[in-house]
Design a protein around this motif. Sequence first.
Motif, mmCIF file in Angstrom:
data_model
loop_
_atom_site.group_PDB
_atom_site.id
_atom_site.type_symbol
_atom_site.label_atom_id
_atom_site.label_comp_id
_atom_site.label_asym_id
_atom_site.label_seq_id
_atom_site.Cartn_x
_atom_site.Cartn_y
_atom_site.Cartn_z
ATOM 1 N N LEU A 156 -16.930 -19.228 30.728
ATOM 2 C CA LEU A 156 -16.279 -19.479 29.443
ATOM 3 C C LEU A 156 -15.174 -20.512 29.606
ATOM 4 N N LYS A 157 -15.002 -21.337 28.578
ATOM 5 C CA LYS A 157 -14.052 -22.447 28.669
ATOM 6 C C LYS A 157 -12.676 -22.031 28.163
ATOM 7 N N PRO A 158 -11.628 -22.206 28.987
ATOM 8 C CA PRO A 158 -10.267 -21.913 28.511
ATOM 9 C C PRO A 158 -9.942 -22.712 27.250
ATOM 10 N N GLY A 159 -9.230 -22.076 26.336
ATOM 11 C CA GLY A 159 -8.886 -22.720 25.078
ATOM 12 C C GLY A 159 -9.892 -22.478 23.969
ATOM 13 N N SER A 160 -11.057 -21.905 24.343
ATOM 14 C CA SER A 160 -12.043 -21.567 23.320
ATOM 15 C C SER A 160 -11.559 -20.392 22.480
ATOM 16 N N CYS A 161 -12.250 -20.169 21.373
ATOM 17 C CA CYS A 161 -11.954 -19.035 20.497
ATOM 18 C C CYS A 161 -13.121 -18.056 20.538
ATOM 19 N N GLU A 296 -4.672 -8.950 24.370
ATOM 20 C CA GLU A 296 -3.969 -9.301 23.144
ATOM 21 C C GLU A 296 -4.048 -10.802 22.892
ATOM 22 N N ILE A 297 -3.775 -11.155 21.655
ATOM 23 C CA ILE A 297 -3.540 -12.529 21.239
ATOM 24 C C ILE A 297 -2.365 -12.477 20.273
ATOM 25 N N SER A 298 -1.522 -13.482 20.295
ATOM 26 C CA SER A 298 -0.343 -13.484 19.430
ATOM 27 C C SER A 298 -0.755 -13.503 17.960
ATOM 28 N N SER A 299 -0.034 -12.731 17.153
ATOM 29 C CA SER A 299 -0.321 -12.726 15.715
ATOM 30 C C SER A 299 -0.055 -14.082 15.085
ATOM 31 N N GLY A 300 0.758 -14.918 15.738
ATOM 32 C CA GLY A 300 1.056 -16.242 15.214
ATOM 33 C C GLY A 300 0.083 -17.316 15.645
ATOM 34 N N ASP A 301 -0.920 -16.970 16.434
ATOM 35 C CA ASP A 301 -1.904 -17.957 16.875
ATOM 36 C C ASP A 301 -2.663 -18.523 15.682
ATOM 37 N N ALA A 302 -2.940 -19.806 15.713
ATOM 38 C CA ALA A 302 -3.632 -20.457 14.596
ATOM 39 C C ALA A 302 -5.004 -19.844 14.345
ATOM 40 N N PHE A 303 -5.690 -19.416 15.396
ATOM 41 C CA PHE A 303 -7.013 -18.818 15.223
ATOM 42 C C PHE A 303 -6.909 -17.482 14.485
ATOM 43 N N GLU A 326 -8.060 0.391 18.227
ATOM 44 C CA GLU A 326 -7.535 1.629 18.783
ATOM 45 C C GLU A 326 -8.201 2.068 20.073
ATOM 46 N N ALA A 327 -9.386 1.574 20.360
ATOM 47 C CA ALA A 327 -10.049 1.880 21.630
ATOM 48 C C ALA A 327 -9.867 0.704 22.577
ATOM 49 N N SER A 328 -10.377 0.854 23.789
ATOM 50 C CA SER A 328 -10.392 -0.284 24.706
ATOM 51 C C SER A 328 -11.640 -1.127 24.446
ATOM 52 N N CYS A 329 -11.565 -2.405 24.764
ATOM 53 C CA CYS A 329 -12.727 -3.282 24.641
ATOM 54 C C CYS A 329 -12.576 -4.420 25.645
ATOM 55 N N GLU A 330 -13.423 -5.426 25.537
ATOM 56 C CA GLU A 330 -13.457 -6.475 26.559
ATOM 57 C C GLU A 330 -12.652 -7.714 26.179
ATOM 58 N N GLN A 331 -11.811 -7.614 25.166
ATOM 59 C CA GLN A 331 -10.907 -8.712 24.837
ATOM 60 C C GLN A 331 -10.078 -9.116 26.052
ATOM 61 N N CYS A 332 -9.655 -8.131 26.840
ATOM 62 C CA CYS A 332 -8.778 -8.407 27.983
ATOM 63 C C CYS A 332 -9.420 -9.383 28.961
ATOM 64 N N PHE A 333 -10.715 -9.242 29.203
ATOM 65 C CA PHE A 333 -11.390 -10.105 30.174
ATOM 66 C C PHE A 333 -11.523 -11.533 29.648
ATOM 67 N N LEU A 334 -11.792 -11.667 28.354
ATOM 68 C CA LEU A 334 -11.862 -13.005 27.770
ATOM 69 C C LEU A 334 -10.482 -13.655 27.785
ATOM 70 N N ALA A 335 -9.456 -12.872 27.445
ATOM 71 C CA ALA A 335 -8.095 -13.410 27.434
ATOM 72 C C ALA A 335 -7.670 -13.885 28.819
ATOM 73 N N GLU A 336 -8.090 -13.186 29.857
ATOM 74 C CA GLU A 336 -7.760 -13.590 31.227
ATOM 75 C C GLU A 336 -8.338 -14.955 31.564
ATOM 76 N N GLN A 337 -9.404 -15.355 30.873
ATOM 77 C CA GLN A 337 -10.022 -16.666 31.090
ATOM 78 C C GLN A 337 -9.461 -17.725 30.143
ATOM 79 N N GLY A 338 -8.414 -17.366 29.385
ATOM 80 C CA GLY A 338 -7.804 -18.327 28.473
ATOM 81 C C GLY A 338 -8.528 -18.476 27.156
ATOM 82 N N VAL A 339 -9.368 -17.493 26.801
ATOM 83 C CA VAL A 339 -10.113 -17.531 25.545
ATOM 84 C C VAL A 339 -9.320 -16.756 24.490
#
Length: 382
Positions: A156-161, A296-303, A326-339
């Motif tokens: 996955l490419k960093p900076g992607s959404c 997480e992603i910041s609530s102020g992010d443009a995306f 409210e549950a866990s999911c795989e957002q954390c792994f994508l965020a670690e790659q800058g997505v």
Amino acid sequence: MDRNGCKGKRADSIEILKQLIAIDTVNPPGREKAAAEYLAGLLGPYGFCCEVQDLGDGRANLIAWMGEDEELILNGHLDVVPAIGQWESDPFEAVFQDGKIYGRGTADMKGGIAAMCEAAIRVAKKGGPKKGRLKLVFVADEECSNLGTLSCIKTLKPGSCAVIGEPTELKVAIAHRGVSRDYIDLLGKARHAALPRQGEDAVTMGAKAILAINEINKGLKDRTHEVLPPPGIAVTMVQGYEKDNIVPGRVRLLLDFRILPGMSYGEVQEILKTGLDREGIEGYEMVPHFYMPGGEISSGDAFVRQCMEVREQILGERQKKPCAFEASCEQCFLAEQGVRTVICGPGSLNQAHTVGEFVLKDQIEKAADFYEAVAGRILQFV
């Protein structure tokens, strides 16, 4: 109950969901490859490049893409939890009643995947992305050990959404707590149950350790987050039996520690060790079992703002602010790659993993509109 499906001009995602429900991807063992191959056969004729990423033992991811450069990723998991309990219908046959679609995985989260596929097909029919790449990443093993995502995230490419289609009732969620599961082994000396106790045994130590966990929880309540609740620890297993007339020499606890984004496993260990020591718990061993960080992603992010605007446009209602998943999911792994990743999908988390799981047909249809409109914002397709 009507078992004949739904007909009409908006039936694409419903038909896709119907087919996905019929493919048994219960994890364990998973066997997601059949679902990945079905979706590849569906998307390929519309011009998507499709890779069924074989993970062995009948397990696979599907990665499908169209366009070049900066990516919008639509992500979900192909596996489902077991369908135990007394269902009123076959959990692997989609059943339609009163605007609801019943079946294992309808909410968690084959409904989201079906809507994403319909949205992707619409994008392809309109000529594909004008700017950037639409990528569909549907993975194996989210419900157990994250094998699928860990096998493909480095591509996955960093900076992607990205949008993960976990069930949020189409609310835009920006964060989830992680989880650390550890065994706490309380070690004592086994004895015949008829003999008097000499000092503390493992059972007494286990009871005191549970009370110590309650005290640790009190100290965690002051940790705050923009949308998430504080960290918390639950004891999910107590095990120690040897024989009816033996006081066991070991009692094992399993802890489920829900953690905030940014909390490392080292910090988890320090919190537990410090708390147990402070409460006078001795003679124990801590054994790691599973760890997954928060995301997480910041609530102020443009995306995030774009997704909120699209949601209001599609649903005709305003979500005042982003929420938590409210549950866990795989957002954390994508965020670690800058997505930059949000969580938004059809269905309610209250239906996930339940007997008689269902999703609202209307939410599937609106989810397809949402994903298509987000793609339009990011990829500027004609």
